[in-house]
Design a protein around this motif. Structure first.
Motif, PDB file in Angstrom:
ATOM      1  N   THR A   1       0.646  -1.097  -0.102  1.00 21.09           N
ATOM      2  CA  THR A   1      -0.123  -0.018   0.147  1.00 21.09           C
ATOM      3  C   THR A   1       0.967   1.112  -0.133  1.00 21.09           C
ATOM      4  N   ALA A   2       2.422   1.566  -0.266  1.00 25.97           N
ATOM      5  CA  ALA A   2       2.850   2.426   0.442  1.00 25.97           C
ATOM      6  C   ALA A   2       2.923   3.430  -1.256  1.00 25.97           C
ATOM      7  N   GLY A   3       2.883   2.925  -2.014  1.00 26.87           N
ATOM      8  CA  GLY A   3       2.384   3.699  -3.302  1.00 26.87           C
ATOM      9  C   GLY A   3       3.666   4.177  -4.477  1.00 26.87           C
ATOM     10  N   GLY A   4       4.343   3.929  -4.151  1.00 27.96           N
ATOM     11  CA  GLY A   4       5.631   3.514  -5.032  1.00 27.96           C
ATOM     12  C   GLY A   4       5.723   2.498  -5.893  1.00 27.96           C
ATOM     13  N   PRO A   5       7.328   2.558  -7.116  1.00 31.60           N
ATOM     14  CA  PRO A   5       7.462   1.615  -7.566  1.00 31.60           C
ATOM     15  C   PRO A   5       7.254  -0.063  -6.590  1.00 31.60           C
ATOM     16  N   LEU A   6       6.989  -0.907  -7.366  1.00 34.02           N
ATOM     17  CA  LEU A   6       7.146  -2.239  -6.813  1.00 34.02           C
ATOM     18  C   LEU A   6       8.706  -2.692  -7.367  1.00 34.02           C
ATOM     19  N   ARG A   7       9.097  -3.433  -6.452  1.00 33.83           N
ATOM     20  CA  ARG A   7      10.677  -3.470  -6.956  1.00 33.83           C
ATOM     21  C   ARG A   7      10.461  -5.063  -7.157  1.00 33.83           C
ATOM     22  N   VAL A   8      11.485  -5.313  -8.495  1.00 33.50           N
ATOM     23  CA  VAL A   8      11.786  -5.902  -9.191  1.00 33.50           C
ATOM     24  C   VAL A   8      13.193  -7.102  -9.326  1.00 33.50           C
ATOM     25  N   ALA A   9      13.275  -8.320  -9.136  1.00 33.44           N
ATOM     26  CA  ALA A   9      15.008  -8.595  -8.326  1.00 33.44           C
ATOM     27  C   ALA A   9      14.425  -9.608  -9.600  1.00 33.44           C
ATOM     28  N   LEU A  10      16.106 -10.325 -10.168  1.00 29.16           N
ATOM     29  CA  LEU A  10      15.836 -10.623 -11.370  1.00 29.16           C
ATOM     30  C   LEU A  10      17.046 -12.005 -10.833  1.00 29.16           C
ATOM     31  N   LEU A  11      17.077 -12.996 -10.888  1.00 28.56           N
ATOM     32  CA  LEU A  11      18.473 -14.415 -10.862  1.00 28.56           C
ATOM     33  C   LEU A  11      18.173 -14.530 -11.951  1.00 28.56           C
TER      34      LEU A  11
ATOM     35  N   VAL B   1      17.066 -10.549  -2.910  1.00 24.84           N
ATOM     36  CA  VAL B   1      15.813 -11.420  -2.675  1.00 24.84           C
ATOM     37  C   VAL B   1      15.427 -10.424  -1.770  1.00 24.84           C
ATOM     38  N   THR B   2      15.959  -9.748  -0.719  1.00 20.28           N
ATOM     39  CA  THR B   2      15.810  -9.026   0.641  1.00 20.28           C
ATOM     40  C   THR B   2      14.982  -7.870   0.698  1.00 20.28           C
ATOM     41  N   ARG B   3      15.162  -7.334  -0.693  1.00 22.75           N
ATOM     42  CA  ARG B   3      14.572  -5.601  -0.917  1.00 22.75           C
ATOM     43  C   ARG B   3      13.872  -5.803  -2.193  1.00 22.75           C
ATOM     44  N   ALA B   4      12.665  -6.956  -2.754  1.00 23.32           N
ATOM     45  CA  ALA B   4      12.402  -6.905  -3.470  1.00 23.32           C
ATOM     46  C   ALA B   4      10.708  -7.380  -3.579  1.00 23.32           C
ATOM     47  N   ASP B   5       9.858  -6.940  -4.192  1.00 25.27           N
ATOM     48  CA  ASP B   5       8.141  -7.286  -4.034  1.00 25.27           C
ATOM     49  C   ASP B   5       8.172  -8.184  -4.545  1.00 25.27           C
ATOM     50  N   VAL B   6       8.341  -8.359  -5.925  1.00 25.03           N
ATOM     51  CA  VAL B   6       8.542  -9.707  -6.634  1.00 25.03           C
ATOM     52  C   VAL B   6      10.086  -9.930  -6.731  1.00 25.03           C
ATOM     53  N   VAL B   7      10.167 -11.046  -7.410  1.00 29.64           N
ATOM     54  CA  VAL B   7      12.012 -11.753  -7.038  1.00 29.64           C
ATOM     55  C   VAL B   7      11.823 -12.429  -8.124  1.00 29.64           C
ATOM     56  N   VAL B   8      12.135 -12.791  -9.684  1.00 27.23           N
ATOM     57  CA  VAL B   8      12.261 -13.796 -10.507  1.00 27.23           C
ATOM     58  C   VAL B   8      13.398 -14.526 -10.950  1.00 27.23           C
TER      59      VAL B   8
ATOM     60  N   GLU C   1      10.877 -15.825   2.843  1.00 24.81           N
ATOM     61  CA  GLU C   1      10.621 -16.092   3.599  1.00 24.81           C
ATOM     62  C   GLU C   1      10.316 -14.210   4.173  1.00 24.81           C
ATOM     63  N   HIS C   2      10.801 -13.447   2.938  1.00 26.43           N
ATOM     64  CA  HIS C   2      10.301 -11.277   3.175  1.00 26.43           C
ATOM     65  C   HIS C   2       9.861 -11.312   2.338  1.00 26.43           C
ATOM     66  N   GLY C   3       8.640 -11.606   2.605  1.00 29.09           N
ATOM     67  CA  GLY C   3       7.230 -11.079   1.318  1.00 29.09           C
ATOM     68  C   GLY C   3       7.374 -10.979   0.287  1.00 29.09           C
ATOM     69  N   ALA C   4       8.303 -11.470  -0.278  1.00 30.45           N
ATOM     70  CA  ALA C   4       7.724 -11.303  -2.114  1.00 30.45           C
ATOM     71  C   ALA C   4       7.535 -12.144  -2.614  1.00 30.45           C
ATOM     72  N   SER C   5       6.552 -12.421  -3.874  1.00 29.03           N
ATOM     73  CA  SER C   5       6.347 -12.427  -4.724  1.00 29.03           C
ATOM     74  C   SER C   5       6.968 -13.367  -5.048  1.00 29.03           C
ATOM     75  N   VAL C   6       6.844 -14.049  -6.002  1.00 29.93           N
ATOM     76  CA  VAL C   6       7.833 -15.007  -6.902  1.00 29.93           C
ATOM     77  C   VAL C   6       7.152 -16.135  -8.377  1.00 29.93           C
ATOM     78  N   VAL C   7       8.170 -15.862  -9.690  1.00 31.71           N
ATOM     79  CA  VAL C   7       7.972 -16.194 -10.397  1.00 31.71           C
ATOM     80  C   VAL C   7       9.420 -16.910 -10.372  1.00 31.71           C
ATOM     81  N   THR C   8       8.668 -18.107 -11.343  1.00 32.50           N
ATOM     82  CA  THR C   8       9.846 -19.089 -11.884  1.00 32.50           C
ATOM     83  C   THR C   8      10.189 -19.722 -13.094  1.00 32.50           C
ATOM     84  N   ALA C   9      11.032 -20.094 -13.492  1.00 32.60           N
ATOM     85  CA  ALA C   9      10.983 -20.454 -15.075  1.00 32.60           C
ATOM     86  C   ALA C   9      11.619 -21.998 -14.918  1.00 32.60           C
ATOM     87  N   ASN C  10      11.772 -22.579 -13.111  1.00 32.70           N
ATOM     88  CA  ASN C  10      12.764 -24.007 -12.637  1.00 32.70           C
ATOM     89  C   ASN C  10      11.519 -24.678 -12.511  1.00 32.70           C
TER      90      ASN C  10
END
Length: 456
Positions: free
Chosen positions: A7-17, A75-82, A100-109
């Motif tokens: 609900t913060a209103g800023g950009p959603l942070r995406v991390a790419l692995l 991964v601890t500073r992202a909202d979505v981890v790919v 564990e840090h509250g990020a949703s995950v998208v995986t191709a694994n």
């Protein structure tokens, strides 16, 4: 479990692995399509970092400041981890840390999901986040989401398809050009369709992992990769492909997931209306008629049939691999989970309520093509037919051709014959038992080819 809403209103942070073929395409499309993606999500998506093993490489012109070797911190500073690094570890540990840090995950694994999917699903449920994985099966083809969402009110009975582009390319070239297996693999490698070590593809491991995911979704039952009967294409010869052509068939590596009678299998009663049923999951090469739609799937494309009670037969077709096609599926998942972060809600969770037994390969019903080198004398066909009858296998077609004596086989004074038999459908255990018995007959010089037949 409650949904994690930002609900913060800023950009959603995406991390790419990972920043290989798929990862670099994901990063490039995230940056190039930022305005469109923001409109679809309702908030901007900010790529905050890309985790790689080593820094300093030129990676498709992506900003160097995005790269880091510290995936655990990222991964601890992202909202979505790919996650597109593949393999079991460190992917599993990083996904669990992200959740564990509250990020949703998208995986191709697909390997990780087929090996340890339930643990990941449970962790996502406990944390109230999404775990999406459309790109894990069939590349760009929208397949998993229709199965778990569009067909959620239907009963899927069978999934049949080509889910590995490398093996489809190899078999297609063997059929269309007459290439041998090794030459066709080399062609696939030169075009980037096959890895330097193609074992995971040609031995069927990749397809088996995908079959496990498909069966789990289709039949609401936990199926892991080790539950899947797996045979690769390394034993498919040019002679096998020619024999298929003589029958107006082609050879394809098929993933087959279907409901079947459980018989006396352990815990075979099933739950919630599935009494007496089990799940049969297998990956193996098979002959299919050229009139079948899967026979026309060429090059490195994939295609999957889904048969459901109400919907009937559905076919999904498209590119099964490649950077941009797979990135398309990844970004579709990113948009879905990001929208949940903005407006609330969660996507579908794991559905394993049916708890059906996974049946051994011997219970699967299929047909066999069998080629025998036999002595050319009276009574041979009768002896062969007796073995089929003894194993309760019905013969559909028989073709016999006499060949000249061959000193290389040690039969200079004894001409022989090729006996080709195609069976009706029967349990695989009965069919394999028949082949073993045929090999022991005095009149049979050798079993020259055995292949399953599907698609009628």
């Amino acid at each position: 479990m409650s949904a994690h809403v930002d609900t913060a209103g800023g950009p959603l942070r995406v991390a790419l692995l990972g920043c290989g073929v798929v990862g670099s395409s994901v990063a490039r499309l995230l940056l190039a399509n930022a305005d469109d993606l923001a409109a679809r999500v309702g908030r901007p998506l900010e790529l905050v970092g890309i985790a790689v093993r080593r820094l300093g490489r030129d990676r498709a012109g992506l900003p160097q400041e995005l790269f880091t070797t510290d995936a655990e911190e990222l991964v601890t500073r992202a909202d979505v981890v790919v996650e597109v690094i593949g393999g079991i570890e460190p992917a599993r540990g990083l996904i669990l840390r992200a959740i564990e840090h509250g990020a949703s995950v998208v995986t191709a694994n697909k390997a990780l999901l087929a090996d340890d999917g339930p643990k990941l699903y449970a962790a996502a449920d406990a944390a109230g986040v999404d775990l999406y994985y459309e790109a894990a099966v069939a590349g760009a083809i929208p397949l998993l989401r229709p199965m778990r969402e569009s067909l959620a009110g239907d009963d899927v009975r069978r999934v049949l398809g080509i889910v590995n582009g490398t093996t489809n390319y190899v078999l297609d070239k063997m059929d269309s050009t007459g290439s041998g297996f090794s030459d066709a693999v080399a062609q696939a490698q030169s075009l980037g369709y096959a890895e330097a070590d193609p074992t995971a593809d040609v031995e069927g491991f990749d397809a088996a992992a995908k079959a496990a995911i498909l069966a789990s979704l289709a039949f609401h039952t936990r199926v892991r990769a080790h539950d899947v009967h797996r045979e690769g294409i390394t034993e498919v010869s040019a002679a096998d492909v020619r024999a298929a052509a003589e029958m107006d068939c082609v050879v394809k590596l098929l993933a087959i997931c279907e409901l079947a009678p459980s018989g006396d299998a352990p815990n075979g009663n099933g739950k919630n209306g599935h009494a007496g049923q089990g799940v049969s999951v297998r990956v193996h090469p098979a002959m299919i008629p050229r009139t079948h739609p899967l026979a026309g799937v060429r090059e490195a494309f994939n295609a999957v049939f889904v048969e459901a009670d109400a919907a009937g037969q559905l076919m999904f077709y498209g590119p099964g691999a490649g950077g941009d096609p797979t990135a398309s599926a990844v970004l579709g998942d990113v948009v879905a989970v990001a929208r949940h972060r903005v407006v609330g809600g969660l996507g579908p969770r794991e559905s394993a309520y049916a708890e059906l037994p996974v049946l051994p390969m011997g219970r699967a019903r299929t047909r066999y093509y069998i080629s025998l080198d036999v002595a050319d004398r009276p009574g041979v066909l009768a002896a062969v037919a007796t073995e089929f009858a003894r194993h309760e296998v019905s013969i559909q077609q028989v073709r016999q051709s006499v060949h000249e004596a061959d000193p290389d086989r040690g039969d200079a004074d004894a001409p022989g014959a090729e006996l080709v038999i195609v069976t009706h459908s029967a349990p695989d255990a009965a069919l394999s038992g028949t082949v073993e018995a045929l090999a022991r007959l005095d009149a049979v010089r050798g079993v020259t080819s055995v292949m399953r037949v599907e698609g009628d």
